[in-house]
Design an enzyme around this catalytic site. Structure first.
Site, PDB file in Angstrom:
ATOM      1  N   HIS A 206     -23.478  57.202  -9.645  1.00 19.82           N
ATOM      2  CA  HIS A 206     -22.371  56.575  -9.133  1.00 19.82           C
ATOM      3  C   HIS A 206     -21.047  57.418 -10.127  1.00 19.82           C
ATOM      4  O   HIS A 206     -20.209  57.429  -9.740  1.00 19.82           O
ATOM      5  CB  HIS A 206     -22.127  55.189  -9.326  1.00 19.82           C
ATOM      6  CG  HIS A 206     -21.485  54.309  -8.733  1.00 19.82           C
ATOM      7  ND1 HIS A 206     -20.297  55.115  -8.006  1.00 19.82           N
ATOM      8  CD2 HIS A 206     -21.448  53.262  -8.364  1.00 19.82           C
ATOM      9  CE1 HIS A 206     -19.548  53.979  -7.398  1.00 19.82           C
ATOM     10  NE2 HIS A 206     -20.165  52.964  -7.547  1.00 19.82           N
TER      11      HIS A 206
ATOM     12  N   ASP B 207     -25.512  61.813  13.008  1.00 19.13           N
ATOM     13  CA  ASP B 207     -26.676  62.311  13.902  1.00 19.13           C
ATOM     14  C   ASP B 207     -27.121  63.446  13.490  1.00 19.13           C
ATOM     15  O   ASP B 207     -26.535  64.610  13.444  1.00 19.13           O
ATOM     16  CB  ASP B 207     -25.931  62.506  15.425  1.00 19.13           C
ATOM     17  CG  ASP B 207     -27.160  62.715  16.330  1.00 19.13           C
ATOM     18  OD1 ASP B 207     -27.945  63.125  16.014  1.00 19.13           O
ATOM     19  OD2 ASP B 207     -26.710  62.586  17.829  1.00 19.13           O
TER      20      ASP B 207
END
Length: 438
Positions: free
Chosen positions: A164, A385
């Site tokens: 992070h 995708d």
């Protein structure tokens, strides 16, 4: 019993490393405050591709190309011992060491097993993620990015965990979207080069020196929890927003957003069934992107960790007595305090105090009073995708954390929101799930 078998574990490196662009990234106070935070872990569930689609080599090759663009993820965290003042400092060395790539199989697991009835989380889900228990400071010896591809009986789960301090959710999902486009099109053409954040506090010497005493990592603690995914339909959200703003009425010109109404509803529902004392303080902490809030604003696509947290605090009895609209307005007011000056002041104070480790121990009852809201319904999670179809679900692995974890995603249906909630058993009530039904 579910068996997840690791087929292989390897490092994927950017194929071309431009040595002239070898970059050392200094870490700001907003990065370093996350030294003891767990790697965020998320995953997308895809339909199973055709047998002739050889997905592993394809995903590896496209990941290598994506890491050429998002090169900080292929680097390592470097710790420097400053013996002259008994401190340590950290920076990201973009050396191209690479990201971890895990290929696993769970042939006995179906999509329905992962998406269990009543939106509960299966006990085996943790095995589908690659960075369990890793914290930011582990980046000195562990990859800053790990991905896992788990092939199931009728689906594929692509998950990831990332450091992070290197990036926030905005930056990560931009990377993930770039990876999926490269994989689908077998090309990185038309992909814009990375723009690193260039916002740093004036008057601070980098790297920041942290006293060794503050670098001590706190002991881990295990908190028994229950996990549920709450689905809010477009109509649910519209009704909650209308109800919240209706309760606020004409007493203020402020109006709460759809997300603020949803979060206030969950805040109210959880503490209503928690058994907390009315005099106890409860906190709802919401992470927000600061890129466009700074002055001058940063580019919306700039890479890095540019988030800040708004915290609404009130007595349990106060929230229960005032209700949904009041709770949503308290969240709204705190989010509005996240300004350029607020961000700057936090950073300056952090450097003065240099307190890295959390000061509330895991065994403290106080941790139960915190609701930690992360992620965002604005992230385009369902547009990824890789060449065999878009995702059908998104899931998170909160790990052993702090308080109540609420991870917010865009829902599969237009205008909906999903909240992956992990709640300590000390606060859990089966009435909560029934109360949730709007």
């Amino acid at each position: 019993m579910v068996e997840v078998i690791v087929i292989s574990s390897s490092m994927v490196r950017p194929e071309n490393i431009n040595q002239s662009g070898h970059t050392k990234i200094h870490l700001s106070p907003y990065d370093l405050k996350l030294l003891n935070f767990l790697y965020p872990q998320r995953g997308l569930l895809f339909p199973k591709p055709d047998q002739e689609t050889n997905i592993i080599p394809r995903l590896k090759a496209s990941l290598s190309t994506a890491l050429e663009i998002y090169f900080p993820f292929a680097g390592r965290l470097v710790k420097v011992n400053n013996q002259e003042d008994n401190t340590v400092s950290f920076y990201i060395d973009c050396d191209g060491s690479g990201a971890k790539f895990v290929h696993a199989k769970a042939d006995s697991v179906s999509i329905n097993d992962l998406l269990q009835p009543h939106d509960s989380a299966p006990g085996f889900k943790r095995c589908f993620f690659p960075a369990n228990d890793l914290k930011s400071y582990d980046g000195v010896s562990e990859p800053l990015l790990a991905v896992q591809i788990t092939e199931m009986r009728d689906g594929v789960f692509i998950s990831f965990g990332y450091n992070h301090m290197v990036a926030d959710g905005t930056s990560f999902w931009n990377f993930f979207n770039t990876w999926s486009k490269i994989c689908m099109n077998d090309s990185s053409s038309n992909i814009q080069p990375l723009v690193l954040k260039d916002w740093f506090l004036d008057g601070i010497d980098y790297p920041i020196h942290i006293p060794v005493s503050e670098n001590v990592t706190p002991s881990r603690f295990e908190i028994p929890t229950k996990e549920r995914v709450f689905h809010f339909t477009k109509k649910n959200i519209s009704d909650l927003k209308a109800k919240a703003n209706g309760q606020i009425g004409s007493t203020t010109d402020l109006k709460v957003s759809s997300l603020q109404a949803v979060l206030a509803y969950l805040w109210l529902s959880i503490i209503k069934h928690s058994g907390l004392n009315r005099d106890e303080k409860t906190h709802c902490i919401v992470a927000a992107d600061m890129r466009r809030r700074l002055n001058p604003p940063l580019e919306a696509e700039c890479f890095g960790n540019v988030t800040h947290q708004a915290m609404a605090t009130a007595a349990v009895g106060e929230v229960l007595d005032h209700g949904l609209g009041w709770a949503a307005l308290e969240i709204n007011k705190q989010v509005k305090t996240l300004t350029n000056e607020n961000y700057k002041t936090f950073g300056e104070n952090w450097v003065k105090n240099l307190m890295v480790a959390p000061k509330i121990s895991g065994g403290s009852r106080k941790v139960d009073t915190y609701l930690i809201v992360t992620s965002s319904p604005w992230f385009e999670v369902y547009e990824n995708d890789f060449g065999w179809g878009k995702p059908i679900a998104v899931r998170a692995e909160p790990g052993t954390g702090f308080g109540v974890s609420l991870i917010v995603f865009r829902g599969l249906e237009e205008g909906s929101i999903d909240v992956d909630a992990t709640i300590p058993l000390s606060l859990w009530s089966d009435e909560l799930l029934n109360h949730y039904m709007i």
